[in-house]
Design a protein around this motif. Structure first.
Motif, PDB file in Angstrom:
ATOM      1  N   GLY A  11       0.842  -1.184   0.000  1.00 28.53           N
ATOM      2  CA  GLY A  11       0.000   0.000   0.000  1.00 28.53           C
ATOM      3  C   GLY A  11       0.876   1.231   0.000  1.00 28.53           C
ATOM      4  N   TRP A  12       0.243   2.398  -0.014  1.00 35.12           N
ATOM      5  CA  TRP A  12       1.001   3.654  -0.080  1.00 35.12           C
ATOM      6  C   TRP A  12       1.927   3.812   1.117  1.00 35.12           C
ATOM      7  CZ3 TRP A  12       0.088   7.142   3.904  1.00 35.12           C
ATOM      8  CH2 TRP A  12      -1.022   6.854   4.706  1.00 35.12           C
ATOM      9  N   ILE A  28       1.471   8.685  -2.355  1.00 31.96           N
ATOM     10  CA  ILE A  28       0.090   8.697  -2.821  1.00 31.96           C
ATOM     11  C   ILE A  28       0.012   9.196  -4.259  1.00 31.96           C
ATOM     12  CG2 ILE A  28      -2.071   9.984  -2.549  1.00 31.96           C
ATOM     13  CD1 ILE A  28      -1.852   9.383   0.422  1.00 31.96           C
ATOM     14  N   GLU A  30       2.489   9.229  -6.606  1.00 31.46           N
ATOM     15  CA  GLU A  30       3.237   8.499  -7.634  1.00 31.46           C
ATOM     16  C   GLU A  30       3.024   6.998  -7.602  1.00 31.46           C
ATOM     17  OE1 GLU A  30       7.130  10.010  -6.784  1.00 31.46           O
ATOM     18  OE2 GLU A  30       6.276  12.015  -7.031  1.00 31.46           O
ATOM     19  N   GLY A  31       2.551   6.471  -6.473  1.00 35.19           N
ATOM     20  CA  GLY A  31       2.423   5.025  -6.350  1.00 35.19           C
ATOM     21  C   GLY A  31       1.336   4.449  -7.234  1.00 35.19           C
ATOM     22  N   THR A  32       1.403   3.137  -7.423  1.00 31.13           N
ATOM     23  CA  THR A  32       0.327   2.427  -8.123  1.00 31.13           C
ATOM     24  C   THR A  32       0.210   1.059  -7.455  1.00 31.13           C
ATOM     25  OG1 THR A  32       1.873   1.469  -9.692  1.00 31.13           O
ATOM     26  CG2 THR A  32       0.750   3.471 -10.386  1.00 31.13           C
ATOM     27  N   ALA A  33      -0.851   0.346  -7.768  1.00 29.27           N
ATOM     28  CA  ALA A  33      -0.983  -1.037  -7.316  1.00 29.27           C
ATOM     29  C   ALA A  33      -1.882  -1.747  -8.309  1.00 29.27           C
ATOM     30  CB  ALA A  33      -1.580  -1.109  -5.914  1.00 29.27           C
ATOM     31  N   GLU A  34      -1.599  -3.007  -8.534  1.00 29.97           N
ATOM     32  CA  GLU A  34      -2.426  -3.731  -9.471  1.00 29.97           C
ATOM     33  C   GLU A  34      -3.804  -3.974  -8.910  1.00 29.97           C
ATOM     34  OE1 GLU A  34      -0.687  -7.258 -11.292  1.00 29.97           O
ATOM     35  OE2 GLU A  34       1.000  -5.937 -11.764  1.00 29.97           O
TER      36      GLU A  34
ATOM     37  N   LYS B 112      -6.908  11.996  -8.987  1.00 32.57           N
ATOM     38  CA  LYS B 112      -6.583  10.850  -9.840  1.00 32.57           C
ATOM     39  C   LYS B 112      -7.622  10.721 -10.940  1.00 32.57           C
ATOM     40  CE  LYS B 112      -3.350   9.097  -6.998  1.00 32.57           C
ATOM     41  NZ  LYS B 112      -1.957   8.839  -7.353  1.00 32.57           N
ATOM     42  N   GLU B 118      -5.633   1.656 -11.254  1.00 29.52           N
ATOM     43  CA  GLU B 118      -4.345   1.226 -10.708  1.00 29.52           C
ATOM     44  C   GLU B 118      -3.578   2.403 -10.098  1.00 29.52           C
ATOM     45  OE1 GLU B 118      -5.136   1.265 -13.863  1.00 29.52           O
ATOM     46  OE2 GLU B 118      -3.597   2.384 -14.974  1.00 29.52           O
ATOM     47  N   SER B 119      -3.951   3.636 -10.491  1.00 25.08           N
ATOM     48  CA  SER B 119      -3.236   4.795  -9.947  1.00 25.08           C
ATOM     49  C   SER B 119      -3.722   5.163  -8.545  1.00 25.08           C
ATOM     50  CB  SER B 119      -3.369   5.993 -10.886  1.00 25.08           C
ATOM     51  OG  SER B 119      -4.694   6.467 -10.887  1.00 25.08           O
ATOM     52  N   ALA B 121      -5.262   2.347  -6.512  1.00 27.22           N
ATOM     53  CA  ALA B 121      -5.534   1.082  -5.798  1.00 27.22           C
ATOM     54  C   ALA B 121      -4.624   0.912  -4.590  1.00 27.22           C
ATOM     55  CB  ALA B 121      -5.377  -0.092  -6.756  1.00 27.22           C
ATOM     56  N   HIS B 122      -3.479   1.639  -4.563  1.00 30.69           N
ATOM     57  CA  HIS B 122      -2.598   1.523  -3.392  1.00 30.69           C
ATOM     58  C   HIS B 122      -3.101   2.377  -2.231  1.00 30.69           C
ATOM     59  CE1 HIS B 122      -1.380   5.192  -5.276  1.00 30.69           C
ATOM     60  NE2 HIS B 122      -0.436   5.449  -4.410  1.00 30.69           N
ATOM     61  N   VAL B 123      -4.172   3.142  -2.453  1.00 25.49           N
ATOM     62  CA  VAL B 123      -4.706   3.998  -1.392  1.00 25.49           C
ATOM     63  C   VAL B 123      -6.109   3.566  -0.988  1.00 25.49           C
ATOM     64  CG1 VAL B 123      -5.250   6.365  -0.737  1.00 25.49           C
ATOM     65  CG2 VAL B 123      -3.343   5.930  -2.298  1.00 25.49           C
TER      66      VAL B 123
END
Lengths: 300, 210
Positions: A11-12, A28, A30-34, B112, B118-119, B121-123
């Motif tokens: 996660g971030w 937050i 610049e990050g990404t996640a699948e 976003k 995907e930009s 999903a980490h949050v």
């Protein structure tokens, strides 16, 4: 995210120390996640926060800081910068052309096969690694011309990249360069937003307008918006209508950009529909306005 | 008339009965003590509630809000819901969204693009209870489908479709039909209704993931 964390479960907050707002903000942005995950629980598990409540407090601080930073950065791309860039681009292009003409004239006296224009300057600048004795000044001038032309290209690229941020709707409708020119001619996005569409229609045709007002010329149908495909691609008999329709939509786009900043893709579709109607009039040869509105939707 | 979620009530504002939530005013709406009126003419979700659609909202849920704009609707959502993730792409309205978020500790603004999950999903956490979507771009059904992985199995999608964003020249009914068809590849549509009383050429849809 960095290599340390397994990207599937990162996660971030995964590589951050609690309280590192700056790091959180860039994570937050610049990050990404699948795929998403139960971040509040994971954050508690790895000890980023003691409770889900505390996690949400951190998240609130991080997201507002990130959004504020990004908003500030994007808004720094303001219309004044764009106006300077497009004017500098025009100056570079004009000067490069002028010098290229001088260069062609000079080169013609020493070289039978001398070409003309900026292309020739570029060729001369790259060709002559070791210029013949006596031709050094000529090649040096060619290098300056080529460099100026490159600068103009770079500035155009900058304008094309900045205009959609400053005025997204105007750039979508007019293209970034024409959009920037209109902003430049009006003296800013706010000034353009306050102009009636009739003024937008003839921005850049001031000479013709004042000749008309003095009484010895017909009124100009269009100014700089003439370079818009919807007008250039329309039969000359119908260009006045096309210019009126384009100017109307561009004026609306500038107002939306200045006052709300929302993106309204429907403007583009509305304009395309209107132009299609206008172009159809000259194609079927009737020359009359079938729907009778004659571009009345382009408000003023 | 369906039940209103906890935290949303019909109250008197300046002599007329209107929907309201408790929170800091955001866009100059009328207030009554801690309550502020929810204007259905400015909010598609407000219109959906006003028109009695079965949104399934009970209050306190986790929400992913796509197309938060300047925060008019999302501020009301944050007033009665739990953690609320507000995604907005344009910088200028996001400035106002930040102001709405200031007094709402569980409203998380994210600058976003809703077409690129995907930009964020980490949050945004998984298994959110509700996705509210009000984006003015072409491909509104696709946005809803791409964001479906965030939604819990028994979650709800509350979607406002703007036909003019898809295609201004086509008949809105045809546009709505296409959007519904596309949506049904990933969602089961529970209810759909025109919001004509408050928003021209808009369709409100309640759906759940398949």
């Amino acid at each position: 995210m960095t290599d340390e964390a397994d990207t599937a479960t990162a996660g971030w907050f995964s590589d951050l120390d609690p309280g590192d707002i700056e790091g959180a903000s860039s994570a937050i942005l610049e990050g990404t996640a699948e795929q998403s995950n139960d971040w509040p629980q994971l954050a508690v598990e790895i000890g980023y926060a003691d409770t889900a409540d505390e996690y949400y407090d951190q998240l609130h601080a991080a997201t507002t800081a990130a959004t504020r930073a990004e908003v500030t950065e994007r808004e720094a791309a303001d219309d004044r910068q764009l106006v300077h860039a497009i004017r500098a681009m025009d100056d570079c292009t004009r000067t490069a052309n002028e010098l290229a003409e001088r260069l062609a004239e000079w080169a013609g006296t020493v070289d039978q096969d001398a070409g003309t224009g900026i292309d020739y300057a570029r060729e001369l600048a790259t060709r002559e690694r070791d210029p013949e004795p006596g031709q050094e000044p000529l090649v040096s001038l060619a290098e300056r011309v080529a460099a100026l032309a490159d600068e103009a290209d770079d500035l155009r690229e900058y304008v094309e990249q900045q205009a959609p941020t400053v005025a997204p709707n105007l750039s979508a409708l007019a293209g970034p360069v024409l959009g920037a020119r209109l902003i430049s001619l009006a003296g800013g996005l706010e000034a353009l937003a306050k102009k009636p569409s009739g003024t937008v229609q003839i921005l850049g045709a001031e000479d013709a307008l004042f000749a008309h007002l003095r009484g010895h010329a017909p009124s100009p149908k269009h100014g700089i918006i003439y370079t818009h495909d919807a007008i250039r691609g329309t039969h000359p008999d119908e260009r006045g209508s096309a210019a009126r329709a384009v100017a109307g939509k561009l004026a609306i786009a500038a107002r939306v950009d200045h006052y709300s900043g929302d993106v309204k893709p429907e403007l583009e579709a509305e304009l395309a529909e209107r132009i299609e109607t206008i172009q159809a009039r000259s194609e079927d040869g009737s020359g009359t306005d079938a729907d009778g509105s004659d571009g009345g939707e382009s408000d003023e | 008339m369906s039940e209103l979620p906890d935290g949303v009530e019909r109250r008197q504002f300046d002599g007329t009965e209107r929907l309201g939530t408790r929170g800091e005013p955001v866009y100059g709406e009328p207030t009554d003590g801690a309550w502020r009126a929810w204007n259905p003419n400015r909010s598609k979700l407000g219109a959906m509630l006003e028109l009695g659609m079965e949104t399934g909202l009970v209050g306190g849920e986790t929400v992913l809000y796509l197309g938060a704009a300047s925060g008019t609707t999302v501020s009301h959502v944050a007033d009665f819901a739990g953690p609320t993730y507000a995604v907005e792409f344009a910088a200028r309205p996001a400035r106002d969204l930040l102001e709405a978020a200031e007094s709402r500790p569980r409203l998380f603004p994210l600058l976003k693009d809703a077409r690129k999950p995907e930009s964020y999903a980490h949050v945004v956490e998984s298994d959110v209870d509700v996705i509210v979507q009000d984006v003015a771009t072409r491909g509104q059904a696709r946005v809803a489908l791409e964001n479906a992985p965030f939604l819990a199995d028994d979650g709800r999608l509350l979607l406002a479709v703007k036909s003019r964003s898809e295609n201004v020249t086509r008949d809105p009914n045809d546009v709505f039909e296409d959007v519904r068809d596309e949506l049904e590849s990933g969602y089961e549509v529970l209810e759909s209704r025109r919001l004509e009383e408050y928003h021209a050429d808009h369709l409100g849809i309640v759906a759940r993931p398949k």
